[in-house]
Design a protein around this motif. Structure first.
Motif, PDB file in Angstrom:
ATOM      1  N   SER A  31       0.689  -1.076  -0.019  1.00 56.84           N
ATOM      2  CA  SER A  31       0.148  -0.235   0.056  1.00 56.84           C
ATOM      3  C   SER A  31       0.898   1.159   0.071  1.00 56.84           C
ATOM      4  O   SER A  31       0.416   2.196  -0.715  1.00 56.84           O
ATOM      5  CB  SER A  31      -0.902   0.008   1.153  1.00 56.84           C
ATOM      6  OG  SER A  31      -0.079  -0.268   2.430  1.00 56.84           O
ATOM      7  N   TYR A  53      -0.627  13.798   2.653  1.00 56.64           N
ATOM      8  CA  TYR A  53      -1.119  12.588   2.759  1.00 56.64           C
ATOM      9  C   TYR A  53      -2.376  12.365   3.761  1.00 56.64           C
ATOM     10  O   TYR A  53      -2.288  13.003   4.733  1.00 56.64           O
ATOM     11  CB  TYR A  53      -0.386  11.518   2.602  1.00 56.64           C
ATOM     12  CG  TYR A  53       0.365  11.552   1.417  1.00 56.64           C
ATOM     13  CD1 TYR A  53       0.253  10.507   0.379  1.00 56.64           C
ATOM     14  CD2 TYR A  53       1.646  12.360   1.171  1.00 56.64           C
ATOM     15  CE1 TYR A  53       0.902  10.686  -0.873  1.00 56.64           C
ATOM     16  CE2 TYR A  53       2.175  12.320   0.073  1.00 56.64           C
ATOM     17  CZ  TYR A  53       2.008  11.519  -1.018  1.00 56.64           C
ATOM     18  OH  TYR A  53       2.598  11.455  -2.130  1.00 56.64           O
ATOM     19  N   ASP A 101      -4.449   9.611   5.850  1.00 55.34           N
ATOM     20  CA  ASP A 101      -4.870   8.156   6.260  1.00 55.34           C
ATOM     21  C   ASP A 101      -6.180   8.276   6.826  1.00 55.34           C
ATOM     22  O   ASP A 101      -6.273   8.755   8.198  1.00 55.34           O
ATOM     23  CB  ASP A 101      -3.767   7.672   7.171  1.00 55.34           C
ATOM     24  CG  ASP A 101      -4.091   6.290   7.796  1.00 55.34           C
ATOM     25  OD1 ASP A 101      -5.140   5.593   7.284  1.00 55.34           O
ATOM     26  OD2 ASP A 101      -3.060   5.642   8.384  1.00 55.34           O
ATOM     27  N   PHE A 142      -6.781   5.469  10.615  1.00 57.33           N
ATOM     28  CA  PHE A 142      -5.573   5.735  11.489  1.00 57.33           C
ATOM     29  C   PHE A 142      -5.273   4.290  12.379  1.00 57.33           C
ATOM     30  O   PHE A 142      -4.239   3.661  12.414  1.00 57.33           O
ATOM     31  CB  PHE A 142      -5.635   6.799  12.406  1.00 57.33           C
ATOM     32  CG  PHE A 142      -4.334   7.080  13.144  1.00 57.33           C
ATOM     33  CD1 PHE A 142      -3.298   7.526  12.594  1.00 57.33           C
ATOM     34  CD2 PHE A 142      -4.433   6.809  14.713  1.00 57.33           C
ATOM     35  CE1 PHE A 142      -1.885   7.386  13.468  1.00 57.33           C
ATOM     36  CE2 PHE A 142      -3.283   7.167  15.466  1.00 57.33           C
ATOM     37  CZ  PHE A 142      -2.106   7.082  15.044  1.00 57.33           C
ATOM     38  N   HIS A 180       0.266   2.263   9.148  1.00 56.69           N
ATOM     39  CA  HIS A 180       0.318   2.782   7.705  1.00 56.69           C
ATOM     40  C   HIS A 180       0.702   4.347   7.901  1.00 56.69           C
ATOM     41  O   HIS A 180       1.641   4.663   7.062  1.00 56.69           O
ATOM     42  CB  HIS A 180      -0.962   2.874   7.048  1.00 56.69           C
ATOM     43  CG  HIS A 180      -1.484   1.502   6.546  1.00 56.69           C
ATOM     44  ND1 HIS A 180      -2.290   0.609   7.125  1.00 56.69           N
ATOM     45  CD2 HIS A 180      -1.003   0.635   5.568  1.00 56.69           C
ATOM     46  CE1 HIS A 180      -2.510  -0.357   6.618  1.00 56.69           C
ATOM     47  NE2 HIS A 180      -1.565  -0.570   5.393  1.00 56.69           N
ATOM     48  N   SER A 181       0.317   5.128   8.834  1.00 52.90           N
ATOM     49  CA  SER A 181       0.471   6.543   9.207  1.00 52.90           C
ATOM     50  C   SER A 181       1.935   6.578   9.302  1.00 52.90           C
ATOM     51  O   SER A 181       2.801   7.560   8.808  1.00 52.90           O
ATOM     52  CB  SER A 181      -0.102   7.034  10.177  1.00 52.90           C
ATOM     53  OG  SER A 181      -1.452   7.260   9.796  1.00 52.90           O
ATOM     54  N   ILE A 195       4.147   6.153   6.310  1.00 49.51           N
ATOM     55  CA  ILE A 195       3.948   7.214   5.228  1.00 49.51           C
ATOM     56  C   ILE A 195       4.845   8.505   5.850  1.00 49.51           C
ATOM     57  O   ILE A 195       5.631   9.026   5.048  1.00 49.51           O
ATOM     58  CB  ILE A 195       2.503   7.648   5.164  1.00 49.51           C
ATOM     59  CG1 ILE A 195       1.740   6.886   4.587  1.00 49.51           C
ATOM     60  CG2 ILE A 195       2.489   9.098   4.271  1.00 49.51           C
ATOM     61  CD1 ILE A 195       0.146   6.958   4.510  1.00 49.51           C
ATOM     62  N   ALA A 200      -4.557  12.454   9.464  1.00 45.70           N
ATOM     63  CA  ALA A 200      -5.210  11.045   9.809  1.00 45.70           C
ATOM     64  C   ALA A 200      -6.546  11.170  10.499  1.00 45.70           C
ATOM     65  O   ALA A 200      -6.822  12.110  11.133  1.00 45.70           O
ATOM     66  CB  ALA A 200      -4.453  10.272  10.679  1.00 45.70           C
ATOM     67  N   ILE A 254      -5.062   6.879   1.748  1.00 45.15           N
ATOM     68  CA  ILE A 254      -5.050   5.547   1.985  1.00 45.15           C
ATOM     69  C   ILE A 254      -6.132   5.358   2.836  1.00 45.15           C
ATOM     70  O   ILE A 254      -6.607   6.046   3.941  1.00 45.15           O
ATOM     71  CB  ILE A 254      -3.823   4.959   2.611  1.00 45.15           C
ATOM     72  CG1 ILE A 254      -3.968   3.472   2.891  1.00 45.15           C
ATOM     73  CG2 ILE A 254      -3.294   5.689   3.882  1.00 45.15           C
ATOM     74  CD1 ILE A 254      -2.493   2.892   3.108  1.00 45.15           C
ATOM     75  N   ASP A 260      -8.096   1.747   4.741  1.00 48.05           N
ATOM     76  CA  ASP A 260      -7.727   0.384   5.242  1.00 48.05           C
ATOM     77  C   ASP A 260      -9.551   0.068   6.063  1.00 48.05           C
ATOM     78  O   ASP A 260      -9.463   0.135   7.109  1.00 48.05           O
ATOM     79  CB  ASP A 260      -6.774   0.205   6.305  1.00 48.05           C
ATOM     80  CG  ASP A 260      -6.733  -1.258   6.826  1.00 48.05           C
ATOM     81  OD1 ASP A 260      -7.387  -2.113   6.223  1.00 48.05           O
ATOM     82  OD2 ASP A 260      -5.538  -1.477   7.469  1.00 48.05           O
TER      83      ASP A 260
END
Length: 299
Positions: free
Chosen positions: A13, A25, A27, A30, A35-36, A39, A51, A94, A96
């Motif tokens: 991802s 960006y 997210d 969170f 992922h945060s 990034i 986020a 992004i 999820d």
């Protein structure tokens, strides 16, 4: 964060976001911040990460970084919040989707079929509607519709009839109450899978998950800049179908927008094929088994 949630398809991802170190960006899920953090590791001192998470427990994973901000609200409020923070363009987003390991493992949240807990299932505990109200108060027609549409259950009417008969005598208040009630109706070898679908259906209704995903996706085309990326991880066919249709058509009804001259307008183009977890990830994180990753780029 380590015990909160193991980020799924992390490398794939982050690669899909094609991160610009100077970019902004978002997210929108969170959770544990996996992922945060990945990034932020790709951003320069001038980059930013916003986020979102509606679950108050996510605030325990706050990242101490001047480039980072967590907004405690549902991601369907993307436009409202980005406007408020005077952000008109972002380099990528992004999402999820689905439920976190942390939420599943807390019996008091009522998400898990493994643990006995109250019929709750609220991702945002401030919301009034919970699973107990859905199971005990919704009329049979509405309950059948939820089981069919959100759980894709063939025996929706059978389960609903049993629930309706039982709740007239006594309220169904716990996850085990619901499972014990329906257990005689389900073959033993199919029980866990069928109950997972029933819980999924109720959870989607409680949190209005599909409506929130639709609202989010429709807003992304206004904020993601040309060449920016949309990265979405889904866990069941209902979520994935929405993402797939949006990337293909820019909406969910299969009819792309057209301009004055009848030319079709597609806000995004698909990048690569559908991505699923590797064998290694499936071994290390069993909860990743149903994950599907789709990537799109703003045209």
């Amino acid at each position: 964060m380590k015990n909160y949630h193991n980020p799924v398809l992390l490398n794939e991802s982050i690669k899909g976001l094609n991160i610009n170190p100077l970019g902004i960006y978002v997210d929108v899920t969170f959770g544990g911040g996996g992922h945060s953090r990945a990034i932020l590791n790709k951003l320069s001192s001038k980059g930013k990460l916003i986020a979102f998470d509606q679950d108050a427990s996510a605030s325990t994973n706050l990242i101490d970084d001047s480039r980072f901000k967590l907004i405690p609200t549902n991601f369907s409020n993307l436009k409202k919040q980005l406007d408020f923070h005077e952000i008109d363009q972002i380099s990528g987003l992004i999402a999820d989707f689905g439920i976190s390991s942390h939420q599943l493992d807390k019996k008091e949240r009522g998400f898990s079929i493994r643990l006995d807990g109250p019929l709750d299932m609220r991702m945002n505990k401030k919301n009034k509607l919970n699973a107990k109200e859905v199971v005990n108060s919704y009329n049979e027609t509405k309950l059948v519709s939820i089981f069919k549409n959100y759980g894709e259950l063939n025996r929706a009417r059978v389960y609903t009839k049993k629930i309706a008969q039982s709740r007239r005598k006594e309220k169904i208040t716990s996850t085990k109450d619901l499972q014990n009630l329906l257990k005689p109706l389900i073959p033993k070898q199919k029980f866990n899978k069928e109950m997972a679908k029933i819980f999924q259906a109720i959870r989607i209704e409680v949190n209005k998950e599909l409506d929130a995903i639709k609202t989010l996706l429709l807003q992304t085309s206004d904020f993601i800049s040309k060449g920016g990326r949309l990265v979405c991880i889904s866990y069941h066919s209902l979520e994935d179908r929405l993402v797939k249709n949006f990337i293909r058509d820019g909406n969910f009804d299969g009819n792309p927008k057209v301009d004055f001259y009848g030319n079709k307008f597609f806000p995004f183009k698909k990048i690569g094929d559908l991505i699923t977890p590797s064998k290694r990830e499936l071994i290390n994180n069993k909860r990743s088994r149903s994950a599907k990753l789709r990537i799109a780029e703003k045209i």
